[in-house]
Design a protein around this motif. Structure first.
Motif, PDB file in Angstrom:
ATOM      1  N   ASP A 314      27.954  27.917 -20.348  1.00 44.26           N
ATOM      2  CA  ASP A 314      26.921  28.043 -21.381  1.00 44.26           C
ATOM      3  C   ASP A 314      27.030  26.923 -22.415  1.00 44.26           C
ATOM      4  N   ARG A 315      28.280  26.528 -22.737  1.00 41.26           N
ATOM      5  CA  ARG A 315      28.486  25.456 -23.708  1.00 41.26           C
ATOM      6  C   ARG A 315      27.892  24.142 -23.210  1.00 41.26           C
ATOM      7  N   VAL A 316      28.133  23.858 -21.950  1.00 40.15           N
ATOM      8  CA  VAL A 316      27.643  22.597 -21.386  1.00 40.15           C
ATOM      9  C   VAL A 316      26.121  22.650 -21.244  1.00 40.15           C
ATOM     10  N   PHE A 317      25.620  23.789 -20.802  1.00 43.02           N
ATOM     11  CA  PHE A 317      24.168  23.974 -20.682  1.00 43.02           C
ATOM     12  C   PHE A 317      23.486  23.685 -22.011  1.00 43.02           C
ATOM     13  N   ASP A 318      24.015  24.266 -23.090  1.00 38.80           N
ATOM     14  CA  ASP A 318      23.400  24.108 -24.409  1.00 38.80           C
ATOM     15  C   ASP A 318      23.493  22.660 -24.889  1.00 38.80           C
ATOM     16  N   ALA A 319      24.641  22.041 -24.652  1.00 39.32           N
ATOM     17  CA  ALA A 319      24.817  20.655 -25.084  1.00 39.32           C
ATOM     18  C   ALA A 319      23.838  19.723 -24.369  1.00 39.32           C
ATOM     19  N   LEU A 320      23.655  19.931 -23.075  1.00 40.83           N
ATOM     20  CA  LEU A 320      22.729  19.099 -22.313  1.00 40.83           C
ATOM     21  C   LEU A 320      21.280  19.398 -22.678  1.00 40.83           C
ATOM     22  N   LEU A 321      20.995  20.676 -22.945  1.00 43.26           N
ATOM     23  CA  LEU A 321      19.637  21.067 -23.312  1.00 43.26           C
ATOM     24  C   LEU A 321      19.183  20.319 -24.558  1.00 43.26           C
ATOM     25  N   HIS A 322      20.072  20.208 -25.536  1.00 48.04           N
ATOM     26  CA  HIS A 322      19.725  19.496 -26.769  1.00 48.04           C
ATOM     27  C   HIS A 322      19.611  17.996 -26.548  1.00 48.04           C
ATOM     28  N   ARG A 323      20.043  17.530 -25.399  1.00 48.78           N
ATOM     29  CA  ARG A 323      19.871  16.120 -25.035  1.00 48.78           C
ATOM     30  C   ARG A 323      18.707  15.940 -24.071  1.00 48.78           C
ATOM     31  N   GLY A 324      17.922  16.998 -23.881  1.00 47.31           N
ATOM     32  CA  GLY A 324      16.718  16.906 -23.052  1.00 47.31           C
ATOM     33  C   GLY A 324      16.935  17.042 -21.569  1.00 47.31           C
ATOM     34  N   ILE A 325      18.037  17.711 -21.177  1.00 54.70           N
ATOM     35  CA  ILE A 325      18.321  17.895 -19.750  1.00 54.70           C
ATOM     36  C   ILE A 325      18.581  19.374 -19.480  1.00 54.70           C
ATOM     37  N   ILE A 326      17.801  19.947 -18.557  1.00 51.59           N
ATOM     38  CA  ILE A 326      17.931  21.364 -18.218  1.00 51.59           C
ATOM     39  C   ILE A 326      18.742  21.504 -16.938  1.00 51.59           C
ATOM     40  N   LEU A 333      25.576  32.840 -12.856  1.00 51.14           N
ATOM     41  CA  LEU A 333      25.608  32.689 -11.404  1.00 51.14           C
ATOM     42  C   LEU A 333      26.910  33.180 -10.782  1.00 51.14           C
ATOM     43  N   GLY A 334      27.817  33.678 -11.630  1.00 45.04           N
ATOM     44  CA  GLY A 334      29.093  34.165 -11.114  1.00 45.04           C
ATOM     45  C   GLY A 334      30.205  33.141 -11.126  1.00 45.04           C
ATOM     46  N   PHE A 335      29.942  31.980 -11.716  1.00 41.26           N
ATOM     47  CA  PHE A 335      30.941  30.924 -11.854  1.00 41.26           C
ATOM     48  C   PHE A 335      30.975  30.502 -13.323  1.00 41.26           C
ATOM     49  N   PRO A 336      31.646  31.261 -14.173  1.00 46.84           N
ATOM     50  CA  PRO A 336      31.537  31.062 -15.627  1.00 46.84           C
ATOM     51  C   PRO A 336      31.962  29.696 -16.140  1.00 46.84           C
ATOM     52  N   ASN A 337      32.863  28.996 -15.462  1.00 44.09           N
ATOM     53  CA  ASN A 337      33.305  27.682 -15.915  1.00 44.09           C
ATOM     54  C   ASN A 337      32.610  26.542 -15.179  1.00 44.09           C
ATOM     55  N   CYS A 338      31.427  26.829 -14.665  1.00 46.59           N
ATOM     56  CA  CYS A 338      30.682  25.832 -13.895  1.00 46.59           C
ATOM     57  C   CYS A 338      29.281  25.623 -14.456  1.00 46.59           C
ATOM     58  N   ILE A 339      28.687  24.513 -14.039  1.00 47.55           N
ATOM     59  CA  ILE A 339      27.250  24.317 -14.170  1.00 47.55           C
ATOM     60  C   ILE A 339      26.710  23.989 -12.779  1.00 47.55           C
ATOM     61  N   ARG A 340      25.450  24.302 -12.558  1.00 46.35           N
ATOM     62  CA  ARG A 340      24.794  23.916 -11.310  1.00 46.35           C
ATOM     63  C   ARG A 340      23.744  22.871 -11.646  1.00 46.35           C
ATOM     64  N   VAL A 341      23.833  21.739 -10.980  1.00 47.66           N
ATOM     65  CA  VAL A 341      22.958  20.608 -11.271  1.00 47.66           C
ATOM     66  C   VAL A 341      22.137  20.264 -10.036  1.00 47.66           C
ATOM     67  N   SER A 342      20.827  20.354 -10.149  1.00 47.42           N
ATOM     68  CA  SER A 342      19.965  19.903  -9.058  1.00 47.42           C
ATOM     69  C   SER A 342      20.014  18.383  -8.992  1.00 47.42           C
ATOM     70  N   ILE A 343      19.953  17.850  -7.793  1.00 47.99           N
ATOM     71  CA  ILE A 343      19.998  16.397  -7.608  1.00 47.99           C
ATOM     72  C   ILE A 343      18.596  15.837  -7.809  1.00 47.99           C
ATOM     73  N   GLY A 344      18.452  15.006  -8.833  1.00 48.03           N
ATOM     74  CA  GLY A 344      17.142  14.478  -9.178  1.00 48.03           C
ATOM     75  C   GLY A 344      16.864  13.122  -8.574  1.00 48.03           C
ATOM     76  N   THR A 345      15.931  12.425  -9.151  1.00 51.98           N
ATOM     77  CA  THR A 345      15.662  11.049  -8.760  1.00 51.98           C
ATOM     78  C   THR A 345      16.784  10.165  -9.294  1.00 51.98           C
ATOM     79  N   GLU A 346      16.841   8.917  -8.842  1.00 49.10           N
ATOM     80  CA  GLU A 346      17.877   8.000  -9.320  1.00 49.10           C
ATOM     81  C   GLU A 346      17.832   7.885 -10.846  1.00 49.10           C
ATOM     82  N   LYS A 347      16.640   7.761 -11.416  1.00 49.44           N
ATOM     83  CA  LYS A 347      16.491   7.631 -12.862  1.00 49.44           C
ATOM     84  C   LYS A 347      16.953   8.891 -13.579  1.00 49.44           C
ATOM     85  N   GLU A 348      16.574  10.057 -13.064  1.00 49.62           N
ATOM     86  CA  GLU A 348      16.985  11.319 -13.688  1.00 49.62           C
ATOM     87  C   GLU A 348      18.499  11.499 -13.634  1.00 49.62           C
ATOM     88  N   ASN A 349      19.093  11.138 -12.510  1.00 52.32           N
ATOM     89  CA  ASN A 349      20.542  11.279 -12.370  1.00 52.32           C
ATOM     90  C   ASN A 349      21.290  10.334 -13.306  1.00 52.32           C
TER      91      ASN A 349
END
Length: 365
Positions: A314-326, A333-349
């Motif tokens: 949740d900490r990482v999610f919130d930090a990234l959200l404020h930087r414009g990344i969801i 999701l059952g993995f409390p110390n994790c984030i799940r990141v969809s693989i975007g375009t080269e620019k998004e990544n």
């Protein structure tokens, strides 16, 4: 309210998808936001599909409930019989139909934990006992799942590759499992991310259908084909099973537009291959990035990465959200110390890696 519903309804929580881009912009006052949360195809859909959507006819007529043209196209593509296919408004609806058809309060269903939430959600609505078997190093523990089957078991769910871990079950492991499952227990192989798989020993479940009448395969047009907004999924299985499920299907559950778009998408395999190659390249880049900064990504055969970041997701999610990344926090999701990141375009990544590095550096300062 005095209406009398099933008691389980009071305990259910709605599915929480990744935050919509416009909502984040409005809430945080951001001009630019990228979404890497819902495992969508960042390259959209093929030009063939886009032209089909532009040429769409007026929607005043009901769709073909049998989805005949789409049925013929998928049957030809997979080399199966037309009667082996059941179409739904996304594979989510097929999951719902299976639970409605097979589960009662006197039965149980076996699944991994954590895995795709809709197996559990729909089984709970039917009052079935839910038997959850923990993942082993992020992978389905099929030996333990086979041990969990009893006389009341009706469905076993195998999400392969698994969401949210991205891991997969090999051919040898899957085949050994099928040999142990009683013939009156349905095994559902949910292959929503199957087009992204690179592993040579990924099960060819279509070839297994002749041997196991209790095997059902789920596929979707929402991921690789880029039609998540149109909602088209399907099941492939024994004709006898499909014929039992067909009467439960709503009469016009897939729209005319969705059917035509799915046919166009299926016919453009060059687009599929191009997206697959781009995903492989960007996934390798992200995996290397995470390892170099001390995070641990799970091995993935999908278009997303589950990453152990060492702190609450949740900490990482919130930090990234404020930087414009969801992204998705692993907390839900059952993995409390994790984030799940969809693989975007080269620019998004590149933007994601820059923002994540910035956050990491602040933590280490």
């Amino acid at each position: 309210m005095n209406l009398k519903m099933k008691p389980i309804v009071d305990d259910l929580k709605p599915y929480e998808p990744g935050k919509p881009i416009e909502v984040v912009k409005e809430e945080l006052g951001l001009e630019s936001v990228i979404k890497l949360a819902s495992n969508e195809n960042p390259h959209g859909s093929s030009r063939t599909v886009q032209k089909q959507l532009q040429d769409a006819e007026m929607p005043n007529l009901y769709p073909d409930g049998h989805a005949r043209e789409l049925r013929l196209a998928v049957a030809d593509h997979l080399q199966v019989k037309e009667g082996q296919l059941l179409f739904g408004a996304g594979s989510d609806e097929v999951i719902l139909l299976l639970c409605r058809a097979m589960l009662t309060a006197q039965t149980n269903t076996v699944m991994a934990a954590p895995t795709f939430s809709q197996y559990k959600q729909n089984a709970a609505v039917e009052g079935a006992k839910i038997v959850e078997v923990p993942l082993k190093d992020g992978v389905h523990d099929l030996d333990a799942m086979a041990d969990a089957i009893d006389d009341e078991t009706r469905i076993v769910w195998i999400c392969n590759p698994n969401n949210p871990s991205g891991t997969y079950v090999s051919t040898a492991t899957f085949s050994a499992f099928m040999e142990r499952v009683p013939s009156d227990v349905l095994v559902v192989s949910d292959e929503a991310y199957g087009e992204y798989v690179e592993a040579d020993d990924y099960p060819d479940t279509l070839a297994m259908l002749d041997t196991y009448e209790n095997l059902l395969i789920l596929r979707t047009f929402s991921k690789m084909y880029g039609l998540a907004g149109l909602r088209v999924g399907y099941a492939v299985g024994a004709q006898a099973l499909i014929s039992k499920l067909e009467p439960l299907r709503p009469p016009f559950n897939t729209t005319t537009l969705a059917q035509k778009a799915a046919i166009a998408a299926l016919n453009d395999q060059a687009f599929v291959q191009d997206c697959r190659e781009k995903n492989m390249r960007e996934k390798n880049k992200l995996q290397t990035f995470f390892r170099e900064i001390g995070c641990s990504p799970y091995p993935s055969e999908t278009n997303f990465l589950l990453v152990d970041v060492g702190v609450n997701g949740d900490r990482v999610f919130d930090a990234l959200l404020h930087r414009g990344i969801i992204v998705r926090s692993g907390e839900a999701l059952g993995f409390p110390n994790c984030i799940r990141v969809s693989i975007g375009t080269e620019k998004e990544n590149e933007q994601f890696m820059a923002s994540f590095s910035e956050w990491i550096n602040l933590q280490n300062a």
